[in-house]
Design an enzyme around this catalytic site. Sequence first.
Site, PDB file in Angstrom:
ATOM      1  N   TYR A  36       0.799  -1.229   0.000  1.00 17.72           N
ATOM      2  CA  TYR A  36       0.000   0.000   0.000  1.00 17.72           C
ATOM      3  C   TYR A  36       0.834   1.283   0.000  1.00 17.72           C
ATOM      4  CZ  TYR A  36      -3.551  -3.428   1.243  1.00 17.72           C
ATOM      5  OH  TYR A  36      -4.383  -4.529   1.241  1.00 17.72           O
ATOM      6  N   HIS A 109      -8.418   1.629  -5.671  1.00 16.72           N
ATOM      7  CA  HIS A 109      -7.622   0.817  -4.749  1.00 16.72           C
ATOM      8  C   HIS A 109      -6.160   1.193  -4.898  1.00 16.72           C
ATOM      9  CE1 HIS A 109     -11.032  -1.666  -3.756  1.00 16.72           C
ATOM     10  NE2 HIS A 109     -11.318  -1.686  -5.047  1.00 16.72           N
TER      11      HIS A 109
HETATM   12  C1  DQA Z   1      -7.519  -2.152  -0.893  1.00 16.00           C
HETATM   13  C2  DQA Z   1      -7.529  -3.561  -1.457  1.00 16.00           C
HETATM   14  C3  DQA Z   1      -8.399  -4.487  -0.619  1.00 16.00           C
HETATM   15  O1  DQA Z   1      -8.343  -5.810  -1.141  1.00 16.00           O
HETATM   16  C4  DQA Z   1      -7.906  -4.523   0.811  1.00 16.00           C
HETATM   17  O2  DQA Z   1      -8.766  -5.312   1.612  1.00 16.00           O
HETATM   18  C5  DQA Z   1      -7.718  -3.178   1.391  1.00 16.00           C
HETATM   19  C6  DQA Z   1      -7.104  -2.135   0.568  1.00 16.00           C
HETATM   20  C7  DQA Z   1      -6.553  -1.239  -1.671  1.00 16.00           C
HETATM   21  O3  DQA Z   1      -6.717  -0.020  -1.598  1.00 16.00           O
HETATM   22  O4  DQA Z   1      -5.623  -1.730  -2.312  1.00 16.00           O
HETATM   23  O5  DQA Z   1      -7.986  -2.940   2.551  1.00 16.00           O
HETATM   24  O6  DQA Z   1      -8.818  -1.592  -1.010  1.00 16.00           O
END
Ligand code: DQA
Length: 157
Positions: A36, A109
């Site tokens: 992330y 995402h």
């Molecule tokens: C997310 C991707 C999701 O699969 C995960 O559960 C998250 C973050 C992303 O921003 O990459 O919490 O939404």
Amino acid sequence: MNAKTKKKKSKPQPWRILIASGVNLDLLGMREPHLYGSQTLADMEALLQSEFGEIAELNFFQTNAEAEYLAALSQGWDGAVINPGAWTHTSLALADRLAGLKLPFVEVHLSNTAAREAIRHHSYTAPLAAGVVQGFGINSYALGLSGLLCHLSEVQS
Ligand code: DQA
């Protein structure tokens, strides 16, 4: 109409946009940075505010409570950028809410969920979105907001 009663030409109002981050996104910056990134939600907010703050009214929101997330979506926004976190893959309730509100939104995402575990490949909300952006860290939010504003301009013209 004399000068006193003449109506002022009303200034076009900026779009009221919600930027809604869901469950566990408060941990951004310290949470699995290899997936992330190391930037925080505050960094994302500063980025969007500097790029789009003059053309849209941006309202930032994050919660770990699904009911609060659903309530926040329901406040009469012109559009929304949503990153529901794991609710993306689990919440039929969220999809039902978005369908019911007819809220124009872009799903974003940070990570590219298509390149991750199979359980993350399905999104309940993506079929309802104007578009989806993923895989660019906090820039996914900026790209998503740019797409949303294009979408709103198109549907309004
Ligand atoms: C997310 C991707 C999701 O699969 C995960 O559960 C998250 C973050 C992303 O921003 O990459 O919490 O939404």
